[in-house]
Write an enzyme that holds these catalytic residues in place. Structure first.
Site, PDB file in Angstrom:
ATOM      1  N   ARG A 137      51.869  50.257  33.698  1.00 52.51           N
ATOM      2  CA  ARG A 137      52.645  49.074  34.523  1.00 52.51           C
ATOM      3  C   ARG A 137      53.754  48.835  33.767  1.00 52.51           C
ATOM      4  NH1 ARG A 137      48.973  44.064  36.300  1.00 52.51           N
ATOM      5  NH2 ARG A 137      48.733  43.630  34.054  1.00 52.51           N
ATOM      6  N   HIS A 166      46.665  46.395  28.289  1.00 46.67           N
ATOM      7  CA  HIS A 166      45.952  45.831  29.538  1.00 46.67           C
ATOM      8  C   HIS A 166      44.778  46.854  29.841  1.00 46.67           C
ATOM      9  CE1 HIS A 166      44.633  43.037  32.364  1.00 46.67           C
ATOM     10  NE2 HIS A 166      45.012  43.472  33.414  1.00 46.67           N
ATOM     11  N   TYR A 266      42.223  33.990  69.945  1.00 44.08           N
ATOM     12  CA  TYR A 266      42.992  35.045  70.135  1.00 44.08           C
ATOM     13  C   TYR A 266      42.316  36.250  70.313  1.00 44.08           C
ATOM     14  CZ  TYR A 266      46.759  31.862  68.605  1.00 44.08           C
ATOM     15  OH  TYR A 266      47.582  30.914  68.506  1.00 44.08           O
ATOM     16  N   CYS A 313      42.414  31.704  63.180  1.00 41.09           N
ATOM     17  CA  CYS A 313      43.877  31.158  63.672  1.00 41.09           C
ATOM     18  C   CYS A 313      44.535  30.741  62.471  1.00 41.09           C
ATOM     19  CB  CYS A 313      43.677  30.182  64.636  1.00 41.09           C
ATOM     20  SG  CYS A 313      42.618  30.533  66.163  1.00 41.09           S
ATOM     21  N   ASP A 315      45.408  27.649  61.731  1.00 39.92           N
ATOM     22  CA  ASP A 315      45.133  26.449  61.118  1.00 39.92           C
ATOM     23  C   ASP A 315      43.794  26.106  61.663  1.00 39.92           C
ATOM     24  OD1 ASP A 315      47.927  26.066  60.858  1.00 39.92           O
ATOM     25  OD2 ASP A 315      48.200  26.014  62.937  1.00 39.92           O
TER      26      ASP A 315
HETATM   27  C1  LIG Z   1      45.702  38.627  34.753  1.00 39.16           C
HETATM   28  C2  LIG Z   1      45.613  39.159  33.370  1.00 39.16           C
HETATM   29  C3  LIG Z   1      44.513  38.870  32.728  1.00 39.16           C
HETATM   30  C4  LIG Z   1      43.313  38.194  32.949  1.00 39.16           C
HETATM   31  O1  LIG Z   1      42.740  39.194  33.872  1.00 39.16           O
HETATM   32  P1  LIG Z   1      41.234  38.878  34.613  1.00 39.16           P
HETATM   33  O2  LIG Z   1      40.657  40.123  34.766  1.00 39.16           O
HETATM   34  O3  LIG Z   1      41.372  37.902  35.611  1.00 39.16           O
HETATM   35  O4  LIG Z   1      40.356  38.238  33.377  1.00 39.16           O
HETATM   36  C5  LIG Z   1      44.604  39.379  30.901  1.00 39.16           C
HETATM   37  N1  LIG Z   1      45.736  39.875  30.898  1.00 39.16           N
HETATM   38  C6  LIG Z   1      46.957  40.308  31.525  1.00 39.16           C
HETATM   39  C7  LIG Z   1      48.006  40.991  30.883  1.00 39.16           C
HETATM   40  C8  LIG Z   1      46.911  39.710  32.851  1.00 39.16           C
HETATM   41  O5  LIG Z   1      47.893  40.169  33.658  1.00 39.16           O
END
Ligand SMILES: *Cc1c(COP(=O)(O)O)cnc(C)c1O
Length: 376
Positions: A137, A166, A266, A313, A315
């Site tokens: 990412r 991450h 709908y 819908c 609302d």
């Molecule tokens: C969103 C995010 C988290 C938290 O993730 P969870 O799965 O909601 O605990 C932690 N670190 C980073 C970099 C994130 O983008």
């Protein structure tokens, strides 16, 4: 929230004590500092009220996705360290530094841009280095991050406060990807040792890591969804006793009998096979309540679990009480939460709407007033 919304029968009720209880439960389970993740309006719970409460209750740090979220927190008087987790453009760096927000630096090029902005402002930038260990990412790949770490350590205008990565698959307690990512992360951190530099705060664990992989806790953890008492995934295990903090409630605004064969809503996708009693609930996909729950979701009225019939819908939507069901205008409707011992969890809605709890929560938008209980 403006006065004109205060009469709306639909509301989100956030239990602040549940949030701080979850923070404490996570904190004592992992035994390291917690960066509470508040992005996307604190997962729909309301950015500023949640931040103020958690700050008062001893949160150590906050994490948000975007600079705008960080600035909103500073304007609300939040003084804790705030890390902006998302990728940034060079032109945003000055704004972050001015508001005393910590920056995620994810390449040498971005490091140079942050340094230039810091020099212009005459003020050092606090940065966290983002290493990519398998998410693809943002971040510098762990196997080639040596020069990046070296340049950051040598920087005159940046202070390396943290290094992080991450996890892509930690929601699943049995996925081998997490061990691989952890090994790569340790390799990356090894560069500080090699350089004889002070080791910054190493952080890796999201909610999945916190729940399932103690080795990933390192120097700090970054819970999002678990802080709000919701599990990341159906495979996740509730290894920490966290409880949901958000309820979504409304009231019946209309009652009628619908005759056999007369379709509802709908597209005329549903019609009763016998005369039945139908009520109308005043919220819809315009509030972030998923249209995917058409003919699939359920609500609680008078302690009974009742089906949504026809399409949701923008609302409003309709619920079938059955031929003998009773409900009156003004009766409470629970869409998420508890009523007379029955519970509808965010996880249930996510399964019915073919999505994840994260999306259910973050889609609940500002058209719904938020009410806060607890937190005294
Ligand atoms: C969103 C995010 C988290 C938290 O993730 P969870 O799965 O909601 O605990 C932690 N670190 C980073 C970099 C994130 O983008």
């Amino acid at each position: 929230m403006s006065e004109s919304f205060s009469q709306r029968p639909t509301r989100i009720v956030v239990d602040l004590d549940a949030l701080s209880g979850n923070l404490r439960a996570i904190r004592s389970h992992v035994g390291v500092p917690v960066m509470a993740i508040l992005k996307a309006n604190a997962y729909g719970h309301g950015l500023v009220p949640v931040a103020r409460h958690l700050q008062a209750q001893g949160a150590e740090r906050f994490g948000v996705a975007f600079v705008e979220e960080g600035i909103a927190l500073r304007r609300a008087g939040i003084h804790l360290p705030i890390l902006v987790l998302g990728g940034i453009l060079g032109r945003q760096a000055g704004l972050l530094i001015e508001h005393d927000l910590e920056l995620t630096v994810s390449s040498i090029d971005k490091l140079r841009k942050v340094e230039a902005a810091a020099q212009t402002l005459g003020r050092k930038a606090a940065i966290h280095l983002k290493i990519d260990t398998g998410m693809e990412r943002i971040g510098v790949h762990s196997e080639t991050c040596g020069p990046f770490i070296e340049a950051s350590v040598a920087s005159r205008w940046c202070t390396v406060e943290g290094i992080y990565s991450h996890l892509a698959c930690a929601d699943d307690p049995d996925d081998p990807m997490t061990a691989l990512q952890l090994a790569r992360f340790h390799d990356a951190c090894g560069h500080f040792t090699r350089l004889g530099a002070r080791m910054p705060i190493r952080h890796l664990a999201n909610s999945g890591g916190i729940l399932h992989y103690p080795d990933t806790w390192l120097d700090m953890v970054r819970p999002g969804i678990a802080l709000y008492g919701v599990l990341p995934d159906p495979r996740s295990r509730r290894t920490i006793d966290v409880r949901p903090a958000l309820e979504l409630r409304s009231q019946v605004v209309y009652f009628k009998v619908v005759h056999v064969g007369r379709p509802v809503s709908y597209g005329a996708t549903w019609a009763p096979s016998a005369d039945t009693r139908i009520v109308t609930i005043p919220l819809g996909y315009g509030d972030g309540y998923p249209r995917a729950l058409s003919n699939r979701g359920q609500v609680l009225i008078r302690g009974r679990r009742l089906p949504i019939v026809g399409r949701v819908c923008m609302d409003q939507f309709m619920v079938d009480l059955g031929p003998d069901g009773t409900a009156y205008n003004g009766d409470e409707v629970v869409l998420i939460g508890r009523q007379n011992g029955e519970t509808i969890r965010v996880e249930d809605l996510a399964a019915q709407a073919d999505t994840i709890g994260y999306e259910i929560l973050t889609r609940l938008n500002d058209r719904i007033p938020r009410e806060y209980v607890g937190g005294e």
